[in-house]
Motif scaffolding. Structure first.
Motif: not given
Length: 120
Positions: A53, A56-57, A60, A73
């Protein structure tokens, strides 16, 4: 993402399951932003179901405010996107290599340097 595309090429970027390859997606997003003026396109990037996560952040944040970039995702329709893509940028895992072979997509692949050996 609409597969019709609005007349601009679609670049598909992926890192398979996502355990490795965050750097490839980050570099692809950065390169896409540099290229967009001379080579208008859309970038659709998938992190994979096992991408941590926190990574992924970070992706982003990197993709934020870039209207031509879509970051997701995961998708169960990956092959459908690959069929429509003008270029696929991905890790060279066996599943993605098979998807490239089956769809005939133009592809740039990066081998998984940090990946564990895989049993086939």
């Amino acid at each position: 993402m609409d597969l019709a595309g609005g007349g601009v090429p679609l670049i598909l970027a992926s890192i398979g399951g996502g355990r490795v390859g965050c750097e490839l997606l980050a570099a692809t997003i950065e390169a896409s932003d540099i290229l967009k003026e001379k080579f208008p396109h859309r970038l659709l990037a998938f992190g994979g179901p096992y991408l941590p996560e926190a990574q992924f952040a970070q992706l982003q944040a990197l993709a934020a405010n870039k209207g031509h970039v879509t970051l997701r995702p995961y998708t169960a329709q990956f092959r459908a996107y690959m069929v429509r893509a003008d270029l696929s940028v991905s890790m060279a895992g066996y599943n993605t290599c098979m998807d490239v072979a089956m769809t005939g997509a133009r592809a740039s692949r990066d081998s998984a340097r940090d990946a564990r050996p895989e049993r086939v």
